[in-house]
Design a protein around this motif. Structure first.
Motif, mmCIF file in Angstrom:
data_model
loop_
_atom_site.group_PDB
_atom_site.id
_atom_site.type_symbol
_atom_site.label_atom_id
_atom_site.label_comp_id
_atom_site.label_asym_id
_atom_site.label_seq_id
_atom_site.Cartn_x
_atom_site.Cartn_y
_atom_site.Cartn_z
ATOM 1 N N LYS A 1 -13.899 4.530 10.880
ATOM 2 C CA LYS A 1 -13.439 3.135 10.816
ATOM 3 C C LYS A 1 -13.540 2.485 12.202
ATOM 4 O O LYS A 1 -13.928 1.337 12.327
ATOM 5 C CB LYS A 1 -12.028 3.057 10.262
ATOM 6 C CG LYS A 1 -11.957 3.258 8.769
ATOM 7 C CD LYS A 1 -10.540 3.125 8.296
ATOM 8 C CE LYS A 1 -10.316 3.457 6.855
ATOM 9 N NZ LYS A 1 -11.399 3.738 6.002
ATOM 10 N N LYS A 2 -13.154 3.233 13.238
ATOM 11 C CA LYS A 2 -13.229 2.690 14.605
ATOM 12 C C LYS A 2 -14.675 2.436 15.006
ATOM 13 O O LYS A 2 -14.991 1.432 15.622
ATOM 14 C CB LYS A 2 -12.569 3.641 15.589
ATOM 15 C CG LYS A 2 -11.074 3.584 15.563
ATOM 16 C CD LYS A 2 -10.475 4.515 16.587
ATOM 17 C CE LYS A 2 -8.967 4.453 16.495
ATOM 18 N NZ LYS A 2 -8.317 5.372 17.423
ATOM 19 N N GLU A 3 -15.556 3.370 14.639
ATOM 20 C CA GLU A 3 -16.969 3.216 14.981
ATOM 21 C C GLU A 3 -17.603 2.025 14.278
ATOM 22 O O GLU A 3 -18.488 1.390 14.811
ATOM 23 C CB GLU A 3 -17.752 4.491 14.630
ATOM 24 C CG GLU A 3 -17.424 5.658 15.529
ATOM 25 C CD GLU A 3 -18.071 6.954 15.075
ATOM 26 O OE1 GLU A 3 -18.766 6.970 14.024
ATOM 27 O OE2 GLU A 3 -17.861 7.970 15.759
ATOM 28 N N GLN B 1 -2.935 7.894 2.199
ATOM 29 C CA GLN B 1 -3.621 8.595 1.119
ATOM 30 C C GLN B 1 -3.437 10.106 1.241
ATOM 31 O O GLN B 1 -3.329 10.809 0.237
ATOM 32 C CB GLN B 1 -5.112 8.242 1.111
ATOM 33 C CG GLN B 1 -5.870 8.838 -0.051
ATOM 34 C CD GLN B 1 -5.335 8.378 -1.390
ATOM 35 O OE1 GLN B 1 -5.117 7.185 -1.587
ATOM 36 N NE2 GLN B 1 -5.113 9.304 -2.299
ATOM 37 N N ALA B 2 -3.362 10.626 2.463
ATOM 38 C CA ALA B 2 -3.157 12.063 2.660
ATOM 39 C C ALA B 2 -1.785 12.490 2.155
ATOM 40 O O ALA B 2 -1.652 13.551 1.529
ATOM 41 C CB ALA B 2 -3.307 12.411 4.142
ATOM 42 N N ILE B 3 -0.781 11.676 2.404
ATOM 43 C CA ILE B 3 0.562 11.989 1.902
ATOM 44 C C ILE B 3 0.561 11.975 0.380
ATOM 45 O O ILE B 3 1.131 12.849 -0.271
ATOM 46 C CB ILE B 3 1.596 11.006 2.488
ATOM 47 C CG1 ILE B 3 1.718 11.256 3.990
ATOM 48 C CG2 ILE B 3 2.944 11.149 1.792
ATOM 49 C CD1 ILE B 3 2.464 10.181 4.743
ATOM 50 N N LEU C 1 0.837 -1.201 0.000
ATOM 51 C CA LEU C 1 0.000 0.000 0.000
ATOM 52 C C LEU C 1 0.874 1.255 0.000
ATOM 53 O O LEU C 1 0.650 2.187 -0.769
ATOM 54 C CB LEU C 1 -0.916 -0.013 1.225
ATOM 55 C CG LEU C 1 -1.885 1.138 1.365
ATOM 56 C CD1 LEU C 1 -3.000 0.997 0.344
ATOM 57 C CD2 LEU C 1 -2.447 1.166 2.765
ATOM 58 N N ILE C 2 1.889 1.252 0.820
ATOM 59 C CA ILE C 2 2.796 2.398 0.919
ATOM 60 C C ILE C 2 3.624 2.527 -0.353
ATOM 61 O O ILE C 2 3.780 3.621 -0.898
ATOM 62 C CB ILE C 2 3.690 2.257 2.161
ATOM 63 C CG1 ILE C 2 2.821 2.315 3.417
ATOM 64 C CG2 ILE C 2 4.767 3.327 2.193
ATOM 65 C CD1 ILE C 2 3.515 1.894 4.676
ATOM 66 N N VAL C 3 4.134 1.402 -0.850
ATOM 67 C CA VAL C 3 4.959 1.427 -2.061
ATOM 68 C C VAL C 3 4.153 1.942 -3.242
ATOM 69 O O VAL C 3 4.622 2.803 -3.995
ATOM 70 C CB VAL C 3 5.556 0.026 -2.348
ATOM 71 C CG1 VAL C 3 6.169 -0.034 -3.730
ATOM 72 C CG2 VAL C 3 6.580 -0.334 -1.279
ATOM 73 N N TRP C 4 2.939 1.434 -3.426
ATOM 74 C CA TRP C 4 2.122 1.884 -4.566
ATOM 75 C C TRP C 4 1.749 3.360 -4.443
ATOM 76 O O TRP C 4 1.703 4.080 -5.445
ATOM 77 C CB TRP C 4 0.876 1.025 -4.745
ATOM 78 C CG TRP C 4 1.208 -0.231 -5.480
ATOM 79 C CD1 TRP C 4 1.172 -1.496 -4.996
ATOM 80 C CD2 TRP C 4 1.667 -0.332 -6.831
ATOM 81 N NE1 TRP C 4 1.591 -2.384 -5.957
ATOM 82 C CE2 TRP C 4 1.898 -1.695 -7.102
ATOM 83 C CE3 TRP C 4 1.924 0.597 -7.834
ATOM 84 C CZ2 TRP C 4 2.355 -2.154 -8.329
ATOM 85 C CZ3 TRP C 4 2.382 0.136 -9.055
ATOM 86 C CH2 TRP C 4 2.591 -1.218 -9.292
ATOM 87 N N ALA C 5 1.506 3.832 -3.229
ATOM 88 C CA ALA C 5 1.215 5.263 -3.042
ATOM 89 C C ALA C 5 2.426 6.104 -3.440
ATOM 90 O O ALA C 5 2.289 7.137 -4.101
ATOM 91 C CB ALA C 5 0.824 5.533 -1.592
ATOM 92 N N MET C 6 3.613 5.648 -3.061
ATOM 93 C CA MET C 6 4.835 6.372 -3.426
ATOM 94 C C MET C 6 5.065 6.332 -4.935
ATOM 95 O O MET C 6 5.420 7.347 -5.536
ATOM 96 C CB MET C 6 6.036 5.779 -2.683
ATOM 97 C CG MET C 6 6.010 6.065 -1.194
ATOM 98 S SD MET C 6 7.286 5.189 -0.257
ATOM 99 C CE MET C 6 8.760 5.725 -1.063
ATOM 100 N N VAL C 7 4.849 5.172 -5.545
ATOM 101 C CA VAL C 7 5.050 5.039 -6.994
ATOM 102 C C VAL C 7 4.062 5.922 -7.754
ATOM 103 O O VAL C 7 4.439 6.625 -8.692
ATOM 104 C CB VAL C 7 4.930 3.557 -7.422
ATOM 105 C CG1 VAL C 7 4.819 3.412 -8.932
ATOM 106 C CG2 VAL C 7 6.106 2.754 -6.885
ATOM 107 N N ALA D 1 -10.257 5.764 2.054
ATOM 108 C CA ALA D 1 -9.031 4.967 1.977
ATOM 109 C C ALA D 1 -8.907 3.987 3.139
ATOM 110 O O ALA D 1 -9.292 4.302 4.268
ATOM 111 C CB ALA D 1 -7.814 5.884 1.954
ATOM 112 N N PRO D 2 -8.345 2.812 2.864
ATOM 113 C CA PRO D 2 -8.077 1.868 3.955
ATOM 114 C C PRO D 2 -7.005 2.397 4.911
ATOM 115 O O PRO D 2 -6.996 2.064 6.087
ATOM 116 C CB PRO D 2 -7.599 0.601 3.243
ATOM 117 C CG PRO D 2 -7.217 1.019 1.872
ATOM 118 C CD PRO D 2 -7.980 2.268 1.557
#
Length: 183
Positions: free
Chosen positions: A176-178, A80-82, A17-23, A74-75
């Motif tokens: 999400k918590k709720e 996603q904010a970054i 998830l992090i890698v694809w967001a960066m790419v 977003a999960p």
């Protein structure tokens, strides 16, 4: 990558998830820069440069609205904010840089020296960062007005924009918590 949750437990974020967001972010920034440096932008007459800047600002605002929606769904809203910041900020800055470049190309007297694409980008970034080296300056009222508008919008973008993005991340996590989700 793990990070502490509010209750002290650790939440696993998939590395993919992090890698694809960066790419994605890197690819979008590269595409923006390629368009800025390689598209043969033509000199506009009259107030065309102002229209170009305004159009980029509208596109950046619409992109921001779209990205806020993505953060809310977003999960991993923080990731996603970054990604949203990496997509919106360059679009906003390149809009001003292109406007300054076109303004200088149509009338070199707008600035204390004619601006290339690189010097326009450099000038835009120095105004955004409030560095103000003074090596490039707006020389006439039109260019000064556009720079003044950028200064005011910079404050709004940084202050309000980041606050809205942080609020979207917090809202998404709360929802999400709720609903029994991970965040």
């Amino acid at each position: 990558m793990t990070r502490p949750g509010r209750s002290g437990d650790f939440i696993q974020l998939p590395k993919s998830l992090i890698v694809w967001a960066m790419v994605r972010s890197f690819g979008i920034v590269v595409a923006y820069l390629a368009a800025y440096f390689m598209v043969p932008w033509t000199v506009l007459d009259g107030w065309g440069e102002v229209v170009v800047v305004a159009a980029f600002l509208v596109v950046a605002a619409l992109t921001a609205v779209w990205q806020i929606g993505r953060i809310l769904r977003a999960p991993a809203p923080a990731v996603q904010a970054i990604e949203a910041l990496a997509i919106i900020a360059p679009l906003y800055l390149l809009g001003f840089a292109l406007g300054y470049f076109l303004l200088s190309a149509s009338d070199p007297a707008q600035f204390n020296e004619p601006l290339s694409r690189m010097s326009s980008l450099y000038f835009t970034l120095s105004v955004f960062a409030t560095v103000g080296f003074g090596d490039i300056t707006a020389a006439v009222d039109l260019s000064r007005a556009i720079v003044a508008i950028q200064m005011v919008l910079n404050l709004i973008v940084v202050g309000v924009g980041i606050k809205v993005i942080v609020a979207a991340v917090q809202w998404s996590r709360t929802k999400k918590k709720e609903s029994g989700g991970e965040e």
